[in-house]
Design an enzyme around this catalytic site. Sequence first.
Site, PDB file in Angstrom:
ATOM      1  N   HIS A 183      88.079  41.108  37.800  1.00 36.79           N
ATOM      2  CA  HIS A 183      88.879  42.150  37.453  1.00 36.79           C
ATOM      3  C   HIS A 183      87.772  43.256  36.723  1.00 36.79           C
ATOM      4  O   HIS A 183      87.874  44.454  37.073  1.00 36.79           O
ATOM      5  CB  HIS A 183      90.015  42.088  36.633  1.00 36.79           C
ATOM      6  CG  HIS A 183      90.837  43.238  36.002  1.00 36.79           C
ATOM      7  ND1 HIS A 183      91.916  43.753  36.631  1.00 36.79           N
ATOM      8  CD2 HIS A 183      90.240  44.224  34.994  1.00 36.79           C
ATOM      9  CE1 HIS A 183      92.062  44.889  36.265  1.00 36.79           C
ATOM     10  NE2 HIS A 183      91.443  45.174  35.107  1.00 36.79           N
ATOM     11  N   GLU A 425      88.911  37.420  63.191  1.00 35.28           N
ATOM     12  CA  GLU A 425      88.549  36.439  61.966  1.00 35.28           C
ATOM     13  C   GLU A 425      88.610  34.908  62.258  1.00 35.28           C
ATOM     14  O   GLU A 425      87.944  34.395  61.327  1.00 35.28           O
ATOM     15  CB  GLU A 425      89.149  36.782  60.836  1.00 35.28           C
ATOM     16  CG  GLU A 425      90.621  36.622  61.094  1.00 35.28           C
ATOM     17  CD  GLU A 425      91.570  37.432  59.905  1.00 35.28           C
ATOM     18  OE1 GLU A 425      91.378  37.524  58.626  1.00 35.28           O
ATOM     19  OE2 GLU A 425      92.978  37.731  60.177  1.00 35.28           O
ATOM     20  N   ASP A 449      86.767  35.721  56.519  1.00 37.30           N
ATOM     21  CA  ASP A 449      87.221  34.700  57.021  1.00 37.30           C
ATOM     22  C   ASP A 449      86.351  34.287  58.158  1.00 37.30           C
ATOM     23  O   ASP A 449      86.053  33.095  58.245  1.00 37.30           O
ATOM     24  CB  ASP A 449      88.578  34.797  57.518  1.00 37.30           C
ATOM     25  CG  ASP A 449      89.693  34.435  56.317  1.00 37.30           C
ATOM     26  OD1 ASP A 449      89.096  33.665  55.321  1.00 37.30           O
ATOM     27  OD2 ASP A 449      90.663  34.847  56.401  1.00 37.30           O
ATOM     28  N   CYS A 496      86.200  45.379  59.035  1.00 33.15           N
ATOM     29  CA  CYS A 496      86.783  45.563  57.742  1.00 33.15           C
ATOM     30  C   CYS A 496      86.641  44.702  56.877  1.00 33.15           C
ATOM     31  O   CYS A 496      87.044  44.669  55.717  1.00 33.15           O
ATOM     32  CB  CYS A 496      88.355  45.743  58.006  1.00 33.15           C
ATOM     33  SG  CYS A 496      89.003  44.116  58.624  1.00 33.15           S
TER      34      CYS A 496
END
Length: 563
Positions: A183, A425, A449, A496
């Site tokens: 984060h 993917e 992935d 992406c």
Amino acid sequence: MFKGIGASSGIAIGKAFVLEKEILNIQRNTIENLENEKGKLQKALALSKQQVEAIQNKSDEEQKNILNAHLMILEDPELISNVEEKITSEKLNVEAALEDVLNMLASIFESMEDEYMKERAADIRDVGERLMMNLFGKEMLNLAELEEAVIIVAHDITPSDTAQMDKEKVIGFITDIGGRTSHSAIMARSMEIPAIVGLGSITENVKTGDFLIFDGSEGIVMVNPNQSMIAEYEARKEKEMAEKKELRKLVNSDTISRDGRRVELGANIGNPKDAKKSNENGAEGIGLYRTEFLYMDRTSLPTEEEQFQAYKEVLEIMGERPVVIRTLDIGGDKELPYMNLPREMNPFLGYRAIRICLEEKDIFKTQLRALLRASIYGNLKIMYPMISSLEEIRQANEVLEEVKRDLEKDNIGYSSHIEVGIMIEIPAAAIISDMLAKEVDFFSIGTNDLIQYTTAVDRMNEKISYLYNPFNPAVLRLINMVIKNGHEAGIWVGMCGEVAGDPRLIPILLGMGLDEFSMSAGSILPARKQIQGLSYEEMKEIADKVLEMATADTIEKFITQYV
């Protein structure tokens, strides 16, 4: 000199402020007056909500969104009922019960792979710290009250800490723990504050008042450097600021190589506010809108109207520019407690994404209705995730056509020019991409992935994470195959995954003929500058050479040397 993980680029020069948080001594006691313990919990929840709302009132939009997630956690009936159940069943004091439940919830999210879900674990721990401090009657440290510009040094930076940061007073931060997807790292990049994480024990080696220099790109920290070193880094910082100013000039330019090859640079987003940020960074479209975040941080499925409003907002923000919206991609590392999905031995290979949508058709239809209704407000493209076969595309399209017919019966309009594509993917999809290309309007390669599945590497497993390598020849050959098969069928091919914004791989992808690169908003302008300086014809030759190489190490060294 200390070395960590460069989390947010930029050079920071200034005094250290070591963030020392009070360690609470949480004891486990057997309690007879259980209602009294539950009353303490309710008071702590109410006070915590007041505090978060007070911070929120002084925050910008970015920070308000973080704090909204905190308010949802404080109102989460599952969290509250789990703590109360522990108090009742174990006759446990509220502090110990809360600690047990928070640790359990946070560990679930920390074990997930998706960076957004890891962020949720930080939110849970942050809210837990606030609740615990209120139970003990202690005050939280407020970074908004800093009196001078400093570099924060901490074990970790919580979401609440970042929400209170004044960019004029916090010129950078460094932490003991964390990675590029933690984060604190994500927020540092969002706020454009230099940061280094994962330094191990920096809090033990720095004291408040020490003079620091660090480079957020290289991950290097210097404590009390000499005057010549300070002068060198001040000069580098000035140069860096001048380069950023130059990059801003590219916001409205096209992404065209030296010899005229035009590509599109899009942004990966999770919500409408991200779309605004992508605009500011010169995005030519949205290459991936992750819709699953509409389904998270809540106790029930989002309604059609809620989804419609979110999709409509993004489409309106982007105008005529393309917006690729991925249909629901949950399962694997993204759980929705209210859906009661089955526990699986291997969730990444299990019941997830399009597999759930084709089984739970009511959920899928609700999303497709919202997407189609929103399509009249912009340039929508719908993308199915986790496709592994031709049958799945056909089944998904059948549902889409059924939803269109339903809308027509209800006299509800939708665009007649919606492209439908798939994420590539899974290696199976890449291998039969010549056949899949005949059924869709575009491909978008999801490298996160694709690398994991191709190399059979769990990148969360530190013992083998070194094998998770985008330079792996098998991965690059699959990517090249997908692009070639897509073009032969007359469709465009985008990417992406994280690789799309990697400056080491952009030249190879350009040479392979990739049409669209979608990345984090902050990577768009550097990528545009890089592509504008490359020759497509030369990169084609480079890509051809790379595809003949046998090892990831050889490829990486070649790219570093020649590009």
